[in-house]
Design a protein around this motif. Structure first.
Motif, PDB file in Angstrom:
ATOM      1  N   ASP A 123       0.784  -1.262  -0.089  1.00 17.67           N
ATOM      2  CA  ASP A 123      -0.168   0.032   0.021  1.00 17.67           C
ATOM      3  C   ASP A 123       0.766   1.260  -0.093  1.00 17.67           C
ATOM      4  OD1 ASP A 123       1.042  -0.085   2.605  1.00 17.67           O
ATOM      5  OD2 ASP A 123      -1.081   0.269   3.471  1.00 17.67           O
ATOM      6  N   GLY A 124       2.110   1.070  -0.024  1.00 20.38           N
ATOM      7  CA  GLY A 124       3.034   2.399  -0.182  1.00 20.38           C
ATOM      8  C   GLY A 124       3.376   2.848   1.317  1.00 20.38           C
ATOM      9  N   MET A 125       2.842   2.325   2.548  1.00 20.89           N
ATOM     10  CA  MET A 125       3.025   2.929   3.663  1.00 20.89           C
ATOM     11  C   MET A 125       4.598   2.647   4.351  1.00 20.89           C
ATOM     12  SD  MET A 125       0.967   4.965   4.911  1.00 20.89           S
ATOM     13  CE  MET A 125       1.230   4.904   6.963  1.00 20.89           C
ATOM     14  N   ASN A 126       5.016   1.502   3.727  1.00 28.42           N
ATOM     15  CA  ASN A 126       6.467   1.035   4.324  1.00 28.42           C
ATOM     16  C   ASN A 126       6.437   0.484   5.427  1.00 28.42           C
ATOM     17  OD1 ASN A 126       9.220   0.494   4.150  1.00 28.42           O
ATOM     18  ND2 ASN A 126       9.814   2.577   4.428  1.00 28.42           N
ATOM     19  N   ALA A 127       5.347  -0.209   5.963  1.00 25.52           N
ATOM     20  CA  ALA A 127       5.063  -0.934   7.323  1.00 25.52           C
ATOM     21  C   ALA A 127       6.329  -1.739   7.769  1.00 25.52           C
ATOM     22  CB  ALA A 127       3.972  -1.570   7.257  1.00 25.52           C
ATOM     23  N   ASP A 128       7.069  -2.383   6.842  1.00 25.42           N
ATOM     24  CA  ASP A 128       8.182  -3.145   7.328  1.00 25.42           C
ATOM     25  C   ASP A 128       9.468  -2.438   7.311  1.00 25.42           C
ATOM     26  OD1 ASP A 128       9.040  -3.098   4.675  1.00 25.42           O
ATOM     27  OD2 ASP A 128       8.767  -5.097   4.207  1.00 25.42           O
TER      28      ASP A 128
ATOM     29  N   ALA B  59      20.491  -4.036   1.285  1.00 30.57           N
ATOM     30  CA  ALA B  59      20.406  -5.359   2.070  1.00 30.57           C
ATOM     31  C   ALA B  59      21.065  -5.164   3.229  1.00 30.57           C
ATOM     32  CB  ALA B  59      20.994  -6.547   1.142  1.00 30.57           C
ATOM     33  N   GLY B  60      20.487  -5.816   4.257  1.00 31.47           N
ATOM     34  CA  GLY B  60      21.329  -5.913   5.569  1.00 31.47           C
ATOM     35  C   GLY B  60      21.143  -4.520   6.482  1.00 31.47           C
ATOM     36  N   ALA B  61      20.572  -3.461   6.116  1.00 31.91           N
ATOM     37  CA  ALA B  61      20.214  -2.338   6.944  1.00 31.91           C
ATOM     38  C   ALA B  61      19.242  -2.534   7.734  1.00 31.91           C
ATOM     39  CB  ALA B  61      20.059  -1.216   5.910  1.00 31.91           C
ATOM     40  N   ALA B  62      19.285  -1.901   8.891  1.00 31.66           N
ATOM     41  CA  ALA B  62      18.328  -1.989   9.877  1.00 31.66           C
ATOM     42  C   ALA B  62      16.957  -1.326   9.361  1.00 31.66           C
ATOM     43  CB  ALA B  62      18.592  -1.336  11.021  1.00 31.66           C
ATOM     44  N   PRO B  63      15.754  -2.015   9.514  1.00 32.44           N
ATOM     45  CA  PRO B  63      14.682  -1.577   8.977  1.00 32.44           C
ATOM     46  C   PRO B  63      14.302  -0.447   9.796  1.00 32.44           C
ATOM     47  CG  PRO B  63      14.090  -3.502  10.199  1.00 32.44           C
ATOM     48  CD  PRO B  63      15.652  -3.532  10.013  1.00 32.44           C
ATOM     49  N   ARG B  64      13.376   0.415   9.086  1.00 29.35           N
ATOM     50  CA  ARG B  64      12.944   1.958   9.641  1.00 29.35           C
ATOM     51  C   ARG B  64      11.413   1.678   9.387  1.00 29.35           C
ATOM     52  NH1 ARG B  64      15.017   6.921   7.570  1.00 29.35           N
ATOM     53  NH2 ARG B  64      15.085   5.778   5.572  1.00 29.35           N
ATOM     54  N   PRO B  65      10.658   1.182  10.158  1.00 27.72           N
ATOM     55  CA  PRO B  65       9.066   0.943   9.877  1.00 27.72           C
ATOM     56  C   PRO B  65       8.285   2.279   9.650  1.00 27.72           C
ATOM     57  CG  PRO B  65       9.683  -0.487  11.456  1.00 27.72           C
ATOM     58  CD  PRO B  65      10.997   0.386  11.418  1.00 27.72           C
ATOM     59  N   TYR B  66       7.786   2.444   8.702  1.00 27.73           N
ATOM     60  CA  TYR B  66       6.704   3.607   8.337  1.00 27.73           C
ATOM     61  C   TYR B  66       7.709   4.640   7.880  1.00 27.73           C
ATOM     62  CZ  TYR B  66       2.856   0.909   9.878  1.00 27.73           C
ATOM     63  OH  TYR B  66       2.075  -0.292  10.299  1.00 27.73           O
TER      64      TYR B  66
ATOM     65  N   ALA C 228      10.156  14.930  31.059  1.00 24.75           N
ATOM     66  CA  ALA C 228      11.209  15.727  31.416  1.00 24.75           C
ATOM     67  C   ALA C 228      12.305  16.001  29.884  1.00 24.75           C
ATOM     68  CB  ALA C 228      12.160  15.388  32.447  1.00 24.75           C
ATOM     69  N   VAL C 229      11.842  14.958  28.979  1.00 20.26           N
ATOM     70  CA  VAL C 229      12.622  15.020  27.924  1.00 20.26           C
ATOM     71  C   VAL C 229      11.855  15.534  26.665  1.00 20.26           C
ATOM     72  CG1 VAL C 229      14.023  13.377  26.160  1.00 20.26           C
ATOM     73  CG2 VAL C 229      13.907  12.687  28.429  1.00 20.26           C
ATOM     74  N   PHE C 230      12.360  16.683  26.116  1.00 22.79           N
ATOM     75  CA  PHE C 230      12.054  17.374  24.982  1.00 22.79           C
ATOM     76  C   PHE C 230      12.282  16.951  23.616  1.00 22.79           C
ATOM     77  CE2 PHE C 230      10.803  19.697  28.554  1.00 22.79           C
ATOM     78  CZ  PHE C 230       9.607  20.433  28.160  1.00 22.79           C
ATOM     79  N   VAL C 231      11.534  16.608  22.409  1.00 25.43           N
ATOM     80  CA  VAL C 231      11.797  16.236  21.315  1.00 25.43           C
ATOM     81  C   VAL C 231      11.125  17.065  20.384  1.00 25.43           C
ATOM     82  CG1 VAL C 231      12.249  13.711  21.846  1.00 25.43           C
ATOM     83  CG2 VAL C 231      10.050  14.707  21.026  1.00 25.43           C
ATOM     84  N   THR C 232      11.795  17.376  19.098  1.00 28.29           N
ATOM     85  CA  THR C 232      11.164  18.140  17.987  1.00 28.29           C
ATOM     86  C   THR C 232      10.391  17.271  17.225  1.00 28.29           C
ATOM     87  OG1 THR C 232      13.143  19.517  17.856  1.00 28.29           O
ATOM     88  CG2 THR C 232      11.750  19.495  15.967  1.00 28.29           C
ATOM     89  N   GLN C 233       9.126  17.702  16.820  1.00 36.89           N
ATOM     90  CA  GLN C 233       8.120  16.983  16.113  1.00 36.89           C
ATOM     91  C   GLN C 233       8.720  16.453  14.550  1.00 36.89           C
ATOM     92  OE1 GLN C 233       4.758  19.598  16.047  1.00 36.89           O
ATOM     93  NE2 GLN C 233       3.734  18.374  17.728  1.00 36.89           N
ATOM     94  N   THR C 234       8.301  15.274  14.358  1.00 38.47           N
ATOM     95  CA  THR C 234       8.527  15.107  12.715  1.00 38.47           C
ATOM     96  C   THR C 234       7.159  14.670  12.261  1.00 38.47           C
ATOM     97  OG1 THR C 234      10.692  13.790  13.519  1.00 38.47           O
ATOM     98  CG2 THR C 234       9.782  13.073  11.408  1.00 38.47           C
ATOM     99  N   PHE C 235       7.070  15.307  10.953  1.00 37.40           N
ATOM    100  CA  PHE C 235       5.688  15.060  10.406  1.00 37.40           C
ATOM    101  C   PHE C 235       5.549  13.382  10.252  1.00 37.40           C
ATOM    102  CE2 PHE C 235       3.290  16.535   6.317  1.00 37.40           C
ATOM    103  CZ  PHE C 235       2.348  15.605   6.590  1.00 37.40           C
ATOM    104  N   PHE C 236       4.421  12.979  10.575  1.00 32.80           N
ATOM    105  CA  PHE C 236       4.291  11.390  10.796  1.00 32.80           C
ATOM    106  C   PHE C 236       3.833  11.025   9.386  1.00 32.80           C
ATOM    107  CE2 PHE C 236       1.586   7.813  11.419  1.00 32.80           C
ATOM    108  CZ  PHE C 236       2.354   7.121  12.409  1.00 32.80           C
ATOM    109  N   ALA C 237       4.381  10.033   8.905  1.00 35.42           N
ATOM    110  CA  ALA C 237       4.141   9.523   7.628  1.00 35.42           C
ATOM    111  C   ALA C 237       3.830  10.247   6.467  1.00 35.42           C
ATOM    112  CB  ALA C 237       3.192   8.058   8.185  1.00 35.42           C
ATOM    113  N   PRO C 238       4.213  11.041   6.066  1.00 33.62           N
ATOM    114  CA  PRO C 238       3.687  11.957   5.118  1.00 33.62           C
ATOM    115  C   PRO C 238       3.419  11.077   3.849  1.00 33.62           C
ATOM    116  CG  PRO C 238       6.125  12.325   5.333  1.00 33.62           C
ATOM    117  CD  PRO C 238       5.687  11.717   6.566  1.00 33.62           C
ATOM    118  N   GLN C 239       4.119   9.938   3.662  1.00 36.78           N
ATOM    119  CA  GLN C 239       3.665   9.122   2.490  1.00 36.78           C
ATOM    120  C   GLN C 239       2.334   8.396   2.508  1.00 36.78           C
ATOM    121  OE1 GLN C 239       5.607   8.111   5.009  1.00 36.78           O
ATOM    122  NE2 GLN C 239       5.631   5.957   5.590  1.00 36.78           N
TER     123      GLN C 239
END
Length: 497
Positions: A174-179, A186-193, A228-239
């Motif tokens: 479906d183009g979401m790159n769930a896996d 090849a061999g790279a660590a997957p990055r789901p979504y 207590a930990v702050f993070v910068t937002q990342t646009f969730f799944a623009p694909q």
């Protein structure tokens, strides 16, 4: 969040509730599974919950074509001809078992794996007198996933096969790159979504600052699990904006997104130092061709002037309606209407995902700024203002809340009789949800959206609802509230290959 409100609104609106009614369920295993599946599905982020909801709705609809006793020419979710069970096996009990297996497989595959699914299977066994439900990885069901759903007497395996087929023909492609493997060596660590489609990157942010006032700026927010930990937002799944829809043809979904006008056609008129001026000090009005200041002051006003009871009802509906519609439907308590319940549930859940795809496509295209950033920057009397509700990690325009609410309201107006399973007639005989024209208004009051984003979100929801009803008419001909099948709807949301 707002659990009792969520259930009450959903039952009144669609009869696709996440909790069971007071009457003894006619399908105890399906009822137990639907109830047990709520918790793991609710833990998913809302866009992924929409995807899981579409999966369970579509695959469970395949159970209808296999086991329905009537002569309705049901298709599968994607317009194929199902393999019907033998006449003696066409019972609602087998249909319910099939649908229960689909829901459990959805949790197992999309909402936490075996650990999350274990309570669901335990609930099924308890409700079924100790008889276990077929599990998503049951080897006894192997050999069926690659072919059409097999209409045999093992209804649990038919449900497992229905989910596996949906996974193979839709979820896996479906183009979401769930896996998380797309675009990686090849061999790279997957990055789901992970997004490997759009190349989206915000022009504003902590490093660059605000270089374009009208475009999205990710916020720095506390990590939910570790405040207590702050993070910068990342646009969730623009694909997601280019993902495959389920029911409505992809061309129609993308046209609904492209049809929206830009929120700031004169964006170049606004410098990064633009302000609206302080009217209390008599400062002159700045050039504001897109009426950005009026929209900002409308947000700042919140729900002022709205009767408190109305504001509470709209806010509760906006918070709960779409989320509830993504969860498993409670089976009809009295029996005799399971096919109608599963059919309407499929239409709603599939169209809800398709609406999400269209909204995300427009969000990526327009990259609009959120009130949380704009109001303190341009309104002198809002320099200390903060949004009363958390701001999502995606761009502002159009509003997904308004789009989903408009979609569900329109589908309820058409399918209310079928959704309730009471044999009522659809179409003009059913009024829209109360205050359907206010869909998304609370997101303006609560500082999440500007008014144009809400109005255009409703436009997307209305467009997808109309298209979904037209396609569904050929999936379940004769369903109350659906128009006559006009043909040509066989491909649905599938991409042509």
């Amino acid at each position: 969040m707002h659990r009792s409100i969520c259930v009450a609104v959903a039952v009144a609106a669609l009869a696709t509730a996440a909790a069971l009614g007071d009457a003894a369920p006619a399908f105890p295993v399906l009822a137990a599974v639907a109830s047990a599946a709520v918790a793991p599905l609710e833990r998913l982020p809302l866009p992924l919950r929409a995807r899981a909801g579409a999966a369970l709705g579509a695959a469970a609809f395949d159970c209808v074509g296999v086991y329905a006793a009537d002569e309705v020419a049901y298709t599968t979710w994607d317009g194929r001809s199902p393999v019907r069970a033998a006449p003696r096996a066409r019972t609602e009990g087998r249909m319910a078992t099939c649908a229960a297996a689909v829901i459990a497989a959805t949790v197992d595959s999309l909402a936490g794996g075996a650990a999350a699914a274990a309570p669901v299977y335990a609930a099924a066994a308890a409700a079924g007198g100790g008889v276990p439900l077929r599990e998503a990885n049951d080897s006894a069901c192997d050999g069926r996933a690659a072919s059409a759903v097999d209409g045999d007497d093992d209804a649990g395996c038919v449900g497992v096969a229905a989910f596996r087929r949906f996974a193979a023909t839709h979820l896996d492609v479906d183009g979401m790159n769930a896996d998380g493997r797309a675009g990686l060596p090849a061999g790279a660590a997957p990055r789901p979504y992970a997004d490997v489609v759009t190349g989206y990157a915000p022009v504003n942010g902590p490093a660059a600052g605000v270089t374009d006032l009208t475009r999205w700026t990710p916020l720095t927010v506390p990590l939910p699990a570790v405040p207590a930990v702050f993070v910068t937002q990342t646009f969730f799944a623009p694909q997601m904006g280019s993902a495959s829809p389920v029911l409505v043809p992809a061309a129609v979904v993308q046209a609904a997104a492209r049809r929206l006008p830009p929120p700031y056609p004169s964006a170049g008129a606004y410098s990064v130092n633009f302000t609206c001026g302080d009217r209390r000090r008599g400062e002159r009005r700045r050039r504001d061709p897109d009426r950005l200041c009026a929209a900002a002051r409308r947000v700042l006003a919140g729900a002022a002037g709205v009767p408190p009871a109305t504001a509470a009802a709209v806010r509760s509906r906006d918070l709960s309606l779409g989320a509830a519609a993504q969860l498993p439907a409670a089976p009809p308590a009295g029996g005799g209407a399971l096919a109608a319940t599963l059919t309407v549930d499929f239409i709603v859940k599939a169209a809800l995902w398709d609406t999400t795809v269209a909204v995300w496509a427009a969000k990526v295209r327009h990259d609009a700024a959120r009130p949380a950033v704009l109001l303190p920057a341009i309104l002198p009397d809002a320099d200390a203002w903060t949004s009363p509700r958390p701001t999502g990690a995606h761009t502002e325009y159009p509003s997904a809340t308004a789009g989903v609410c408009a979609l569900v309201s329109a589908l309820h107006a058409a399918l209310g009789g079928g959704a309730r399973g009471g044999g009522g007639h659809g179409g003009g005989g059913h009024a829209p949800l109360p205050a359907a024209a206010t869909c998304g208004d609370s997101t303006v009051w609560d500082g999440i959206h500007f008014p144009p984003a809400v109005a255009r979100g409703r436009d997307v929801g209305d467009a997808i609802a109309a298209a979904a009803l037209a396609v569904a008419a050929c999936r379940a001909p004769g369903t109350p509230g659906l128009p006559p099948c006009a043909g040509g709807g066989g491909e649905g949301g599938r991409r042509r290959r």
